[in-house]
Design an enzyme around this catalytic site. Structure first.
Site, PDB file in Angstrom:
ATOM      1  N   HIS A 164       0.578  -1.392  -0.179  1.00  0.00           N
ATOM      2  CA  HIS A 164       0.038  -0.134  -0.268  1.00  0.00           C
ATOM      3  C   HIS A 164       0.765   1.518  -0.102  1.00  0.00           C
ATOM      4  O   HIS A 164       0.683   2.090  -0.694  1.00  0.00           O
ATOM      5  CB  HIS A 164      -0.979  -0.557   1.330  1.00  0.00           C
ATOM      6  CG  HIS A 164      -1.767  -1.342   0.904  1.00  0.00           C
ATOM      7  ND1 HIS A 164      -1.771  -2.227   1.741  1.00  0.00           N
ATOM      8  CD2 HIS A 164      -2.410  -1.262  -0.009  1.00  0.00           C
ATOM      9  CE1 HIS A 164      -2.887  -2.942   1.397  1.00  0.00           C
ATOM     10  NE2 HIS A 164      -3.962  -2.229   0.666  1.00  0.00           N
ATOM     11  N   CYS A 205      -9.218  -1.974 -11.659  1.00  0.00           N
ATOM     12  CA  CYS A 205      -8.552  -0.264 -10.705  1.00  0.00           C
ATOM     13  C   CYS A 205      -7.277  -1.554 -10.413  1.00  0.00           C
ATOM     14  O   CYS A 205      -7.468  -0.119  -9.598  1.00  0.00           O
ATOM     15  CB  CYS A 205      -9.852   0.285 -10.101  1.00  0.00           C
ATOM     16  SG  CYS A 205     -10.398  -1.034  -9.437  1.00  0.00           S
TER      17      CYS A 205
END
Length: 755
Positions: A367, A680
């Site tokens: 992340h 995405c």
């Protein structure tokens, strides 16, 4: 060590006086070797400094031929001095010439000396040189003498690290402490960053290593150790950590290190030799670091991070900085260097000043990597010992495309990269010229390119790139950078700003995807064995409906008078989607009842990230208005390969037949049901992978802002039909030998696609 001038404490005090004298660096070194030789009752004391060319140069001597100073040079694989430098360990010999690595240097006149004691000059575990004493007699050096010489070497380490000796060196033969380093890693986020090092968790700098009062320093050390142990005990007694599990085992190992008698004994011995408590911690950890960095056992090398952290905690206790590192003002062109960091930690910095990110860990789909890409920060991961090799303020170049880092680069390398930056700027100008052109392939296929976003800073990219909209707005980033749970009014303000910036272009908001490795600092965390597979995303939202309802209410109010698209992450079963959609309906009823404006239309979708949903596509598409494929998690779960674990994160290729078949299943199901499907994940941000997705039937991709230009430039030259003829037969090939990546690469090259 019982020499003519007293013990090591007396020597250290004398050394401090010499260090304070206003003399040249050479005079200072000459005085230091005389003092050490006298104190050790040794006929010889010599200082060798490691140079940038990885050779050792004699910088000062008492007892050997002084004409050899700055003339005698040896390789690190040569002689006893080279052995000490290479192994970063002390070597004590009563008959040095009998050692197989003894190297005779006639210019020094050392053949008459039999006994040899050499200790490495270390700083942060890195070898800077070697300190040697010699005697004519065949003498056995005591443990006390070895310890004392190691302590003395600390003073020399600080002298070398200060750069004071650089003036004595010839060009190209400077001390290695400032040598240029070319470090290899893994490319995480494309881009080039030229700037200066900022350590995310800076080492506590020890400025005073020589003690005035040994008794006082021993008491300070013992008190700090007691506080450190207590703080670890408190962590282990925390309710959230009390249950058994891997995290508990790690903390227990951490406590074991803190109570290790050997570690404590070494530090106390270093204090008794004349060091301050801080100097003792620094010296022992530097020695430990040097040994563990050279260990072949990967487990031992991993434990080095624990010991580094433990030593730093102890130094913070001693210096009164136990609240954690103080965040200094960033320079204009900061390169952040860290072992690892969370997305929230990265977002805590002034992003306008960050030019690059270097991590000792970090995977391509972690992340923090995704956030770095979103912010346009060049990033390289898996750079071994990056935080130990770099000092604050060091010049550094981060090549996020090649996965390389240049620390203290020479002028020619710096100029070459400056030219690369100028070239990239010209290429960005070419991409900008495509901004208004529709993303239509050569054979007339429209493939809309949307943005992945999550912060207000991302919003200008919509107009700058000419994106078709925002295909993924990560709402959790607002929560991760906040100091407390954002109120509905704060959420509402952000969501309205996003919709205003997008204008008539669509925005797809993903509801909170927290849990796992995305921890809210103000929310009580639940430790889990496998957090990526645990209580996160829609699971957390359904179990805490008040949390999900408040966010949905803010989104619906923000969408008043316009179309609103929201989707739920990590849906594993149709029932979860039904329950989540019921919350949307309930909030719509609430807003109507209280006279709030409503969106003109609400589209509710689901993210396909959990493989179980691949086998419920018809059911979910009968309920959802659209689907969005989260390729990062879907590939992670398909291969049971934790994307945050650098050992396995890149083991499986997302362009392999199993992953491509999964992506095709979703695209074809969407086509059957007449429902739009977008991908995405970070996969779509790479031009070659975008070729595969277009060939599989995807007509909307959501990518990082920096990828819009390169992907659009490729799409304008792509013949989708030709790509399908290459790719689709390979997905029907069950021989196990199909290599879609190689085939698509060859196709792109033959077609002249700009990748």
């Amino acid at each position: 060590m019982r020499g003519a001038l007293g013990g090591p404490r007396v020597l250290l005090r004398r050394l401090r006086e010499v260090m304070a004298e206003p003399v040249s660096a050479q005079d200072r070194l000459d005085k230091i070797v005389v003092l050490i030789a006298a104190n050790m009752v040794a006929e010889v004391c010599s200082v060798y400094v490691l140079r940038v060319d990885q050779t050792l140069e004699l910088y000062a001597t008492e007892g050997l031929n002084r004409d050899a100073v700055h003339l005698t040079v040896m390789r690190v694989d040569e002689g006893l001095v080279g052995h000490v430098a290479r192994e970063a360990e002390s070597l004590a010999l009563s008959d040095a010439q009998a050692h197989p690595e003894f190297a005779y240097r006639p210019e020094t006149g050392e053949e008459v000396y039999n006994s040899f004691l050499g200790v490495p000059i270390l700083r942060a575990g890195n070898t800077l040189g070697v300190l040697v004493v010699q005697n004519r007699a065949r003498r056995t050096y005591t443990e006390e003498e070895i310890e004392a010489l190691q302590t003395t070497a600390m003073v020399l380490a600080e002298m070398i690290a200060s750069g004071e000796l650089t003036a004595l060196a010839k060009p190209g033969a400077e001390p290695a402490i400032r040598r240029p380093l070319h470090l290899k890693g893994v490319a995480l986020a494309d881009g080039l960053g030229l700037g200066h090092v900022v350590l995310h968790e800076p080492r506590v700098k020890v400025t005073n290593v020589i003690a005035d009062d040994v008794v006082k320093e021993t008491a300070r050390l013992d008190a700090a150790i007691g506080k450190l142990r207590h703080s670890i005990d408190v962590m282990l007694e925390d309710d959230g950590l009390a249950k058994a599990g891997e995290h508990r085992d790690i903390l227990e190992a951490y406590r074991m290190f803190a109570h290790d008698r050997g570690w404590m004994h070494k530090m106390r011995e270093a204090v008794l030799s004349g060091l301050t408590a801080e100097g003792a911690v620094e010296r022992v950890q530097s020695d430990t670091r040097a040994r563990m960095m050279r260990a072949s056992d990967p487990y031992l090398r991993e434990r080095l991070h624990d010991l580094d952290d433990l030593a730093n905690r102890l130094l913070r206790e001693l210096t009164g900085r136990n609240r954690g590192p103080e965040r200094e003002a960033l320079p204009e062109n900061a390169i952040l260097v860290a072992r690892n960091m969370s997305p929230a930690a990265l977002l805590d910095y002034d992003r306008s000043r960050i030019r690059g990110l270097v991590l000792e860990e970090g995977g391509t789909t972690s992340h923090v990597t995704i956030v770095a890409r979103a912010l346009g920060i060049a990033a390289v991961g898996q750079v071994e010992n990056a935080a130990g090799l770099a000092d604050p303020g060091d010049p550094m170049i981060v090549d996020g495309q090649a996965g390389e880092v240049h620390l203290r680069p020479p002028g020619d390398v710096e100029e070459a990269y400056a030219e690369k930056v100028r070239f990239r700027a010209r290429r960005q100008a070419q991409y900008a010229a495509l901004r208004t052109r529709p993303s239509v392939t050569k054979d007339g296929v429209h493939v809309d390119l949307h943005l992945n976003a999550g912060l207000l800073v991302d919003l200008p990219h919509i107009a700058e790139t000419g994106a078709a909209g925002i295909g993924l707005f990560r709402t959790e980033l607002q929560f991760m950078i906040a100091s407390a749970f954002p109120r509905i009014s704060e959420q509402l303000k952000l969501y309205r700003a996003v919709l205003d910036a997008a204008g008539d272009r669509p925005v797809t908001f993903r509801t909170l995807d927290i849990g796992g490795d995305k921890v809210l600092p103000y929310m009580r965390t639940v430790e889990e064995e496998n957090p990526a597979l645990g209580w996160r995303a829609i699971r957390l939202g359904l179990d805490r409906p008040g949390l999900l309802r408040s966010q949905v209410r803010a989104l619906l109010r923000a969408g008043s008078g316009r179309e609103l698209r929201l989707m739920f992450p990590m849906v594993a079963a149709v029932d979860e989607f039904d329950r989540a959609r019921a919350i949307v309906e309930r909030e719509l009823t609430h807003l109507r009842k209280h006279g709030h404006g409503l969106p003109e239309k609400v589209f509710v979708g689901a993210m396909v990230e959990v493989p179980s949903l691949l086998f419920q596509l018809d059911e979910i598409l009968s309920r959802a208005d659209f689907l969005s494929v989260g390729s990062n998690d879907l590939v992670q779960f398909l291969y049971a390969a934790d994307r945050s674990n650098v050992r396995v994160a890149d083991r499986f290729d997302p362009l392999s037949p199993p992953a491509l078949r999964a992506f095709r299943m979703v695209a074809e199901a969407g086509l059957r049901h007449g429902k739009p499907v977008t991908l995405c994940g970070e996969l779509a941000s790479r031009p070659l992978e975008a070729v595969a997705l277009a060939a599989l039937g995807y007509r909307a991709l959501s990518v990082s802002p920096a990828a819009i230009g390169p992907v659009k430039a490729m799409m304008l030259e792509l013949d989708v039909s030709a790509a399908r003829r290459i790719l689709l037969p390979m997905l029907e090939d069950h021989s196990g030998t199909a290599d879609p990546r190689a085939a698509l690469t060859a196709f792109a090259k033959a077609s002249g696609l700009p990748l």
